[in-house]
Write a protein that holds these residues in place. Sequence first.
Motif, mmCIF file in Angstrom:
data_model
loop_
_atom_site.group_PDB
_atom_site.id
_atom_site.type_symbol
_atom_site.label_atom_id
_atom_site.label_comp_id
_atom_site.label_asym_id
_atom_site.label_seq_id
_atom_site.Cartn_x
_atom_site.Cartn_y
_atom_site.Cartn_z
ATOM 1 N N ALA A 244 37.168 87.485 41.995
ATOM 2 C CA ALA A 244 35.709 87.471 41.889
ATOM 3 C C ALA A 244 35.171 86.039 41.921
ATOM 4 C CB ALA A 244 35.280 88.170 40.604
ATOM 5 N N PHE A 247 35.493 84.772 45.431
ATOM 6 C CA PHE A 247 34.454 85.381 46.265
ATOM 7 C C PHE A 247 33.100 84.711 46.023
ATOM 8 C CE2 PHE A 247 31.126 88.537 47.051
ATOM 9 C CZ PHE A 247 31.431 88.922 48.360
ATOM 10 N N TYR A 251 30.788 82.752 48.661
ATOM 11 C CA TYR A 251 29.381 83.158 48.804
ATOM 12 C C TYR A 251 28.455 81.945 48.737
ATOM 13 C CZ TYR A 251 24.878 85.059 47.255
ATOM 14 O OH TYR A 251 23.551 85.335 47.118
ATOM 15 N N SER A 267 27.853 96.462 50.395
ATOM 16 C CA SER A 267 28.942 95.691 49.800
ATOM 17 C C SER A 267 28.798 95.604 48.288
ATOM 18 C CB SER A 267 28.990 94.287 50.400
ATOM 19 O OG SER A 267 27.762 93.615 50.186
ATOM 20 N N VAL A 268 27.529 95.510 47.823
ATOM 21 C CA VAL A 268 27.284 95.441 46.374
ATOM 22 C C VAL A 268 27.689 96.749 45.696
ATOM 23 C CG1 VAL A 268 25.520 95.186 44.598
ATOM 24 C CG2 VAL A 268 25.436 93.748 46.644
ATOM 25 N N THR A 270 29.754 99.027 46.831
ATOM 26 C CA THR A 270 31.214 99.186 46.923
ATOM 27 C C THR A 270 31.919 98.391 45.842
ATOM 28 O OG1 THR A 270 31.056 99.503 49.330
ATOM 29 C CG2 THR A 270 33.206 98.915 48.447
ATOM 30 N N THR A 271 31.460 97.174 45.621
ATOM 31 C CA THR A 271 32.068 96.319 44.593
ATOM 32 C C THR A 271 31.892 96.918 43.208
ATOM 33 O OG1 THR A 271 31.617 94.352 45.933
ATOM 34 C CG2 THR A 271 32.098 93.997 43.601
ATOM 35 N N PHE A 274 34.150 99.893 42.854
ATOM 36 C CA PHE A 274 35.542 99.468 42.754
ATOM 37 C C PHE A 274 35.871 98.998 41.344
ATOM 38 C CE2 PHE A 274 38.555 95.897 42.882
ATOM 39 C CZ PHE A 274 39.693 96.573 43.312
ATOM 40 N N PHE A 275 35.050 98.098 40.820
ATOM 41 C CA PHE A 275 35.324 97.575 39.484
ATOM 42 C C PHE A 275 35.103 98.636 38.402
ATOM 43 C CE2 PHE A 275 34.831 93.500 41.692
ATOM 44 C CZ PHE A 275 35.938 92.818 41.182
#
Length: 311
Positions: A244, A247, A251, A267-268, A270-271, A274-275
């Motif tokens: 993280a 990343f 960014y 993407s937000v 999905t992240t 995932f977490f």
Amino acid sequence: MKKNISIVIPSYNEASNIDKLLASLNETITALPYSFKIIFVDDGSKDETVSKLKEIASQQDNVYYVELSRNFGHQNALKAGIDLAKSNSDAIISMDGDLQHPPQLIPELIAKWEEGYDVVYTIREEDASLSYFKNKSSKMFYGLMNQLSEVKFEPGTADFRLIDQKVAEIFSDFTENELFIRGLINWVGFNQYAINYKPHARFSGESKYTLTKMIRFAIQGITSFSTRPLYLAIFLGMGLSAFAILFFLVYVFYSLYFGHVISGWASVITTIVFFGGLNLIVLGIIGMYIGKLFMQSKGRPNYLIKNSNYK
């Protein structure tokens, strides 16, 4: 004086296999210079297993039945038989009631015991009749066990084994709530010897180990002999935290270099998912260990015997 050997057979809905199994057992043990007791432990069967065992026990003096009050699971049923047999047996042989464990191997187990081995266990060779998935999942199970557990397991290890009385006495004192017997027998040590065998085809009926039960059994075995999954959760958290941070730096660099902010809600989301899923996995690992402590603290017995003719 003849040495006493007990054969413990956990049984669940095995009515159609009992006659064939007993015939094969009697054919094997009759010629051996030992006194045998055959103990069937009925694990809450829904078919005619109990009534059939009672009928056979009334006709054959060395056959005994133990009827549990309900289904407690294969491992607990096996412990019930060992607990009963330990005081009257010089050695105890455990095997399944579906004829996949060949009775013809019993003389070899006893021969190694007479040589001085305290535990003579068996290793199942790969069964060509089983599906690719079944054989592959079995290898993956033992591989995972060896990676995560302090106790090492040989692929194909089965609950078909002979244990000496002193090992049975020690095992009987265990009060673990979730038993993983092949791991416990490995853990106690003593002089052990492995014998390879080819499993016979199941005579009748269906396997009691569904995929769900196999997965549960694997988790039970891993959490019974290792705290490494907890360490794995820590390292996983540290690794993802490092990812993280990396990343975030990428960014910032991208934003400064190209002069605009990276956009994209997908993407937000999905992240976050995932977490969120990762957090649930880690909490689940911790919860399993806490749950085992909770169940163990109750101090309930591993099994309850409803009826038996064992003396």
